[in-house]
Design a protein around this motif. Structure first.
Motif, PDB file in Angstrom:
ATOM      1  N   GLU A   1       9.254   4.749  -5.817  1.00 15.25           N
ATOM      2  CA  GLU A   1       9.055   3.609  -4.933  1.00 15.25           C
ATOM      3  C   GLU A   1      10.218   3.492  -3.952  1.00 15.25           C
ATOM      4  OE1 GLU A   1       8.577   0.103  -7.214  1.00 15.25           O
ATOM      5  OE2 GLU A   1       6.656   0.693  -8.097  1.00 15.25           O
TER       6      GLU A   1
ATOM      7  N   LEU B   1       0.814  -1.205   0.000  1.00 16.18           N
ATOM      8  CA  LEU B   1       0.000   0.000   0.000  1.00 16.18           C
ATOM      9  C   LEU B   1       0.856   1.266   0.000  1.00 16.18           C
ATOM     10  CD1 LEU B   1      -2.810  -0.987   2.546  1.00 16.18           C
ATOM     11  CD2 LEU B   1      -2.918  -0.975   0.041  1.00 16.18           C
ATOM     12  N   LEU B   2       1.989   1.239   0.701  1.00 13.50           N
ATOM     13  CA  LEU B   2       2.832   2.428   0.742  1.00 13.50           C
ATOM     14  C   LEU B   2       3.399   2.766  -0.632  1.00 13.50           C
ATOM     15  CD1 LEU B   2       4.850   2.109   4.083  1.00 13.50           C
ATOM     16  CD2 LEU B   2       3.062   3.756   3.509  1.00 13.50           C
ATOM     17  N   ASN B   3       3.925   1.773  -1.336  1.00 15.87           N
ATOM     18  CA  ASN B   3       4.449   2.040  -2.675  1.00 15.87           C
ATOM     19  C   ASN B   3       3.347   2.390  -3.656  1.00 15.87           C
ATOM     20  OD1 ASN B   3       7.194   1.827  -2.216  1.00 15.87           O
ATOM     21  ND2 ASN B   3       7.253  -0.373  -2.561  1.00 15.87           N
ATOM     22  N   SER B   4       2.168   1.823  -3.477  1.00 17.12           N
ATOM     23  CA  SER B   4       1.032   2.199  -4.336  1.00 17.12           C
ATOM     24  C   SER B   4       0.670   3.666  -4.135  1.00 17.12           C
ATOM     25  CB  SER B   4      -0.175   1.306  -4.031  1.00 17.12           C
ATOM     26  OG  SER B   4       0.118  -0.046  -4.306  1.00 17.12           O
ATOM     27  N   ALA B   5       0.697   4.110  -2.873  1.00 19.16           N
ATOM     28  CA  ALA B   5       0.409   5.521  -2.598  1.00 19.16           C
ATOM     29  C   ALA B   5       1.506   6.424  -3.158  1.00 19.16           C
ATOM     30  CB  ALA B   5       0.258   5.727  -1.093  1.00 19.16           C
TER      31      ALA B   5
ATOM     32  N   ALA C   1       1.073   6.740  -6.814  1.00 26.23           N
ATOM     33  CA  ALA C   1      -0.091   7.561  -7.157  1.00 26.23           C
ATOM     34  C   ALA C   1       0.247   9.048  -7.175  1.00 26.23           C
ATOM     35  CB  ALA C   1      -1.232   7.290  -6.178  1.00 26.23           C
ATOM     36  N   ILE C   2       1.220   9.446  -6.378  1.00 28.53           N
ATOM     37  CA  ILE C   2       1.609  10.859  -6.349  1.00 28.53           C
ATOM     38  C   ILE C   2       2.933  11.088  -7.086  1.00 28.53           C
ATOM     39  CG2 ILE C   2       0.374  11.290  -4.194  1.00 28.53           C
ATOM     40  CD1 ILE C   2       3.014  11.069  -2.710  1.00 28.53           C
TER      41      ILE C   2
END
Length: 338
Positions: A171, A159-163, A166-167
């Protein structure tokens, strides 16, 4: 001068009655026979402590001077385990990893615990709910939560890398980069213990007399001055307790790195390059994976020495030299020479 005859007779009569046997003819029991039921009642604790506490400690001392694979015959090798310990680069790497993770977790944990405790202390509504909510992580299965948080820190689908993607922030190799691996373990440790330490600090805040704080307000102190110049100095015993217990727990860290970075086929622990290998995880590898029980015992006693040293350092830095001055925010003045 001698006693009067009547008084002397009373004394002799009392002595004689005390020496007489009971009316039923039985003799008074000796002291040890009267006390053995009480000793028998408390003996289970001491027996269990001797079997499961005292004996393993003594045996580990003996084992640290032996070479043993856990099955065969023990072989005395003297100080060879400790001599190898001093030159073992993997052992020193585990010490460095442990100290870095300990700093990354303990410093923000104590700060957050103080902030949360102060917020809970001054909150008006839902105090009980917030106290329970902050304490829940400490009683949650750490293995289960480490597995869940491990998916949050996953390099590919976390989830952290996905967030971050997203911005457009790139990564982070939370489970592969040397520093990010330590941050991941420290974050899980902080999440687990910050609520527990906050409750301890809250108890210390509630023990501070309101008269002291009201007197500070009357003298013109604002909230910031009151917190840093009165509340924090009076919380020194509590902060000392939190610091020492966090030091002991941080230097014994095992579950979080062991679950985040499972043992590979070659018996390696602590993830890529062993960058998350703590001292206890290294002990586990040497004793239970490589079957070097003697060397594992030596690592354990080295860890004991390290914990003792850092506990004393915390005591001197936070507790101060004068224990009687702890909690007052002042040190006793030394008597002046005349």
């Amino acid at each position: 001068m001698g006693l009067p005859d009547t008084l002397r007779g009373q004394v002799v009569g009392q002595r004689g009655s005390a020496a007489k046997a009971p009316p039923d003819g039985s003799r008074p029991l000796p002291g040890w026979r009267r006390s053995w039921p009480m000793y028998a009642a408390v003996s289970p604790f001491f027996i269990l402590f001797a079997v499961f506490g005292l004996f393993p400690v003594g045996f580990s001392v003996h084992l640290s001077f032996m070479s043993w694979d856990g099955i065969g015959e023990m072989k005395s090798i003297g100080w060879e385990n400790y001599a190898y310990l001093v030159t073992d680069s993997d052992f020193w790497q585990s010490i460095g990893n442990t100290l870095i993770i300990w700093i990354l977790s303990t410093v923000p944990m104590i700060f957050l615990a103080l902030v949360i405790a102060y917020a809970l202390h001054t909150a008006v509504r839902f105090k009980a709910f917030y106290r329970v909510a902050y304490f829940v992580p400490n009683i949650t299965s750490i293995v289960a939560m480490t597995l869940v948080l491990g998916s949050v820190f996953s390099d590919s689908s976390g989830l952290l890398n996905s967030a971050l993607r997203a911005i457009n922030a790139g990564e982070v190799g939370w489970l592969s980069d040397p520093w990010a691996m330590k941050v991941s373990v420290a974050a899980i440790t902080t999440w687990r213990w910050v609520g527990y330490n906050a409750i301890i600090c809250l108890a210390g805040l509630q023990a501070i007399s309101s008269d002291v704080l009201e007197a500070a307000k009357v003298d013109g102190a604002n909230s910031r001055q009151t917190f840093f110049r009165i509340t924090i100095p009076m919380l020194r015993p509590v902060i000392l307790f939190v610091a020492i217990t966090s030091t002991i727990g941080g230097l014994q860290l095992f579950t979080e790195p062991q679950v985040l970075f499972p043992v590979d086929d070659n018996g390696n622990v602590g993830g890529p390059g062993g960058e998350a290998t703590t001292i206890v995880l290294y002990l586990y590898q040497q004793a239970l994976i490589f079957n070097r029980f003697g060397y594992g015992a030596a690592v354990g006693w080295a860890l004991f020495l390290l914990i003792a040293v850092f506990s004393v350092i915390n005591w001197r830095l936070i507790g101060g030299r004068d224990e009687d001055a702890i909690g007052t925010g002042k040190r006793k003045e030394k008597p002046r020479a005349r």
